[in-house]
Design a protein around this motif. Structure first.
Motif, PDB file in Angstrom:
ATOM      1  N   ARG A  49     -32.886  29.220  26.320  1.00 19.46           N
ATOM      2  CA  ARG A  49     -31.600  29.650  26.430  1.00 19.46           C
ATOM      3  C   ARG A  49     -31.293  30.015  27.842  1.00 19.46           C
ATOM      4  N   GLU A  50     -32.303  30.851  28.531  1.00 20.95           N
ATOM      5  CA  GLU A  50     -32.134  31.567  29.712  1.00 20.95           C
ATOM      6  C   GLU A  50     -31.761  30.184  30.656  1.00 20.95           C
ATOM      7  N   TRP A  51     -32.657  29.235  30.650  1.00 19.06           N
ATOM      8  CA  TRP A  51     -32.554  28.053  31.422  1.00 19.06           C
ATOM      9  C   TRP A  51     -31.247  27.339  31.162  1.00 19.06           C
ATOM     10  N   LEU A  52     -30.768  27.213  30.024  1.00 18.50           N
ATOM     11  CA  LEU A  52     -29.430  26.621  29.808  1.00 18.50           C
ATOM     12  C   LEU A  52     -28.462  27.432  30.618  1.00 18.50           C
ATOM     13  N   VAL A  53     -28.531  28.596  30.565  1.00 18.57           N
ATOM     14  CA  VAL A  53     -27.550  29.633  31.311  1.00 18.57           C
ATOM     15  C   VAL A  53     -27.431  29.284  32.756  1.00 18.57           C
ATOM     16  N   LEU A  54     -28.496  29.280  33.353  1.00 21.68           N
ATOM     17  CA  LEU A  54     -28.831  28.645  34.599  1.00 21.68           C
ATOM     18  C   LEU A  54     -28.143  27.350  34.877  1.00 21.68           C
ATOM     19  N   ARG A  55     -28.557  26.518  34.287  1.00 22.30           N
ATOM     20  CA  ARG A  55     -28.215  25.391  34.319  1.00 22.30           C
ATOM     21  C   ARG A  55     -26.644  25.159  34.297  1.00 22.30           C
ATOM     22  N   ARG A  56     -25.944  25.977  33.252  1.00 20.59           N
ATOM     23  CA  ARG A  56     -24.582  25.760  32.956  1.00 20.59           C
ATOM     24  C   ARG A  56     -23.656  26.515  34.182  1.00 20.59           C
ATOM     25  N   GLY A  57     -24.551  27.605  34.845  1.00 19.38           N
ATOM     26  CA  GLY A  57     -24.092  28.266  35.984  1.00 19.38           C
ATOM     27  C   GLY A  57     -23.073  29.913  35.317  1.00 19.38           C
ATOM     28  N   SER A  58     -23.250  29.950  34.087  1.00 26.34           N
ATOM     29  CA  SER A  58     -22.523  31.300  33.317  1.00 26.34           C
ATOM     30  C   SER A  58     -23.125  31.225  31.925  1.00 26.34           C
ATOM     31  N   ASP A  59     -22.894  32.646  31.555  1.00 21.94           N
ATOM     32  CA  ASP A  59     -23.515  32.955  30.316  1.00 21.94           C
ATOM     33  C   ASP A  59     -22.244  33.196  29.354  1.00 21.94           C
ATOM     34  N   CYS A  60     -22.508  33.182  28.169  1.00 13.85           N
ATOM     35  CA  CYS A  60     -21.658  33.357  27.172  1.00 13.85           C
ATOM     36  C   CYS A  60     -22.473  34.027  25.898  1.00 13.85           C
ATOM     37  N   ASN A  61     -21.597  34.232  24.842  1.00 16.86           N
ATOM     38  CA  ASN A  61     -22.375  34.840  23.572  1.00 16.86           C
ATOM     39  C   ASN A  61     -22.868  33.823  22.656  1.00 16.86           C
ATOM     40  N   HIS A  62     -22.936  32.607  23.104  1.00 17.69           N
ATOM     41  CA  HIS A  62     -23.480  31.388  22.171  1.00 17.69           C
ATOM     42  C   HIS A  62     -25.020  31.442  22.080  1.00 17.69           C
ATOM     43  N   VAL A  63     -25.592  30.738  20.939  1.00 18.65           N
ATOM     44  CA  VAL A  63     -26.821  30.728  20.951  1.00 18.65           C
ATOM     45  C   VAL A  63     -27.022  29.317  21.788  1.00 18.65           C
ATOM     46  N   TRP A  64     -28.273  28.720  21.823  1.00 20.43           N
ATOM     47  CA  TRP A  64     -28.720  27.736  22.865  1.00 20.43           C
ATOM     48  C   TRP A  64     -27.855  26.409  22.548  1.00 20.43           C
ATOM     49  N   TRP A  65     -27.375  26.218  21.255  1.00 19.41           N
ATOM     50  CA  TRP A  65     -26.633  25.117  21.048  1.00 19.41           C
ATOM     51  C   TRP A  65     -25.456  25.158  21.490  1.00 19.41           C
ATOM     52  N   GLY A  66     -24.852  26.133  21.378  1.00 25.17           N
ATOM     53  CA  GLY A  66     -23.497  26.554  22.080  1.00 25.17           C
ATOM     54  C   GLY A  66     -23.422  26.136  23.622  1.00 25.17           C
ATOM     55  N   VAL A  68     -25.442  23.962  25.076  1.00 25.53           N
ATOM     56  CA  VAL A  68     -25.526  22.745  25.247  1.00 25.53           C
ATOM     57  C   VAL A  68     -24.131  22.091  25.145  1.00 25.53           C
ATOM     58  N   ARG A  69     -23.491  22.776  24.074  1.00 23.48           N
ATOM     59  CA  ARG A  69     -22.190  21.863  23.886  1.00 23.48           C
ATOM     60  C   ARG A  69     -21.336  22.287  25.014  1.00 23.48           C
ATOM     61  N   HIS A  70     -21.347  23.546  25.688  1.00 22.40           N
ATOM     62  CA  HIS A  70     -20.671  23.776  26.965  1.00 22.40           C
ATOM     63  C   HIS A  70     -20.873  22.729  27.974  1.00 22.40           C
ATOM     64  N   ILE A  71     -22.218  22.443  28.296  1.00 25.53           N
ATOM     65  CA  ILE A  71     -22.599  21.608  29.364  1.00 25.53           C
ATOM     66  C   ILE A  71     -22.304  20.200  28.739  1.00 25.53           C
ATOM     67  N   ALA A  72     -22.255  19.846  27.637  1.00 22.91           N
ATOM     68  CA  ALA A  72     -21.972  18.223  27.213  1.00 22.91           C
ATOM     69  C   ALA A  72     -20.364  18.216  27.291  1.00 22.91           C
ATOM     70  N   LEU A  73     -19.569  19.054  26.966  1.00 26.63           N
ATOM     71  CA  LEU A  73     -18.204  18.989  26.571  1.00 26.63           C
ATOM     72  C   LEU A  73     -17.391  20.104  27.388  1.00 26.63           C
ATOM     73  N   PRO A  74     -17.627  19.966  28.673  1.00 23.87           N
ATOM     74  CA  PRO A  74     -17.115  21.152  29.624  1.00 23.87           C
ATOM     75  C   PRO A  74     -15.459  21.383  29.567  1.00 23.87           C
ATOM     76  N   HIS A  75     -14.918  20.596  28.968  1.00 22.24           N
ATOM     77  CA  HIS A  75     -13.463  20.698  28.808  1.00 22.24           C
ATOM     78  C   HIS A  75     -13.170  21.278  27.465  1.00 22.24           C
ATOM     79  N   GLY A  76     -14.130  21.859  26.667  1.00 23.91           N
ATOM     80  CA  GLY A  76     -13.939  22.520  25.460  1.00 23.91           C
ATOM     81  C   GLY A  76     -13.995  21.493  24.360  1.00 23.91           C
TER      82      GLY A  76
END
Length: 112
Positions: A49-66, A68-76
């Motif tokens: 999860r921490e790696w995903l936060v760094l990869r995305r460039g920002s945190d949110c209150n989602h678990v890891w799969w959320g 991944v969705r932010h990264i895969a679907l950046p427009h929501g």
């Protein structure tokens, strides 16, 4: 078989591992794998999860799969339901991210 090989195999042959290929099934499988590995003394997906936060460039209150969705679907996305195309994209991105995460972890630990 390394963890990367294992996950690459699952990504190519999801039907061999999952009764029904869906994002929910893949997420549950990843969570189950992580829990099993940790229970038996392995690292599981420690730091995922921490790696995903760094990869995305920002945190949110989602678990890891959320994340991944932010990264895969950046427009929501519609939080109630993904389209089949969106679900397919998230699964593809999930396996790519997982491979990248494991490659970095192997490199950091000196595993070849």
């Amino acid at each position: 078989m390394s963890e990367r090989e294992y996950w690459a195999n699952l990504a190519k042959r999801q039907g061999m591992y999952l009764e029904r290929i869906s994002l929910v099934a893949v997420q549950a499988y990843v969570d189950g794998y992580d829990a099993h590995a940790r229970r038996h003394g392995g690292p599981g997906l420690d730091g995922w999860r921490e790696w995903l936060v760094l990869r995305r460039g920002s945190d949110c209150n989602h678990v890891w799969w959320g994340l991944v969705r932010h990264i895969a679907l950046p427009h929501g996305w519609d939080h109630r339901r993904l389209t089949p195309g969106q679900e397919e994209r998230v699964i593809k991105v999930l396996f790519a991210l997982l491979d990248e995460f494991l490659a970095e972890r192997e490199s950091a630990r000196g595993v070849f």
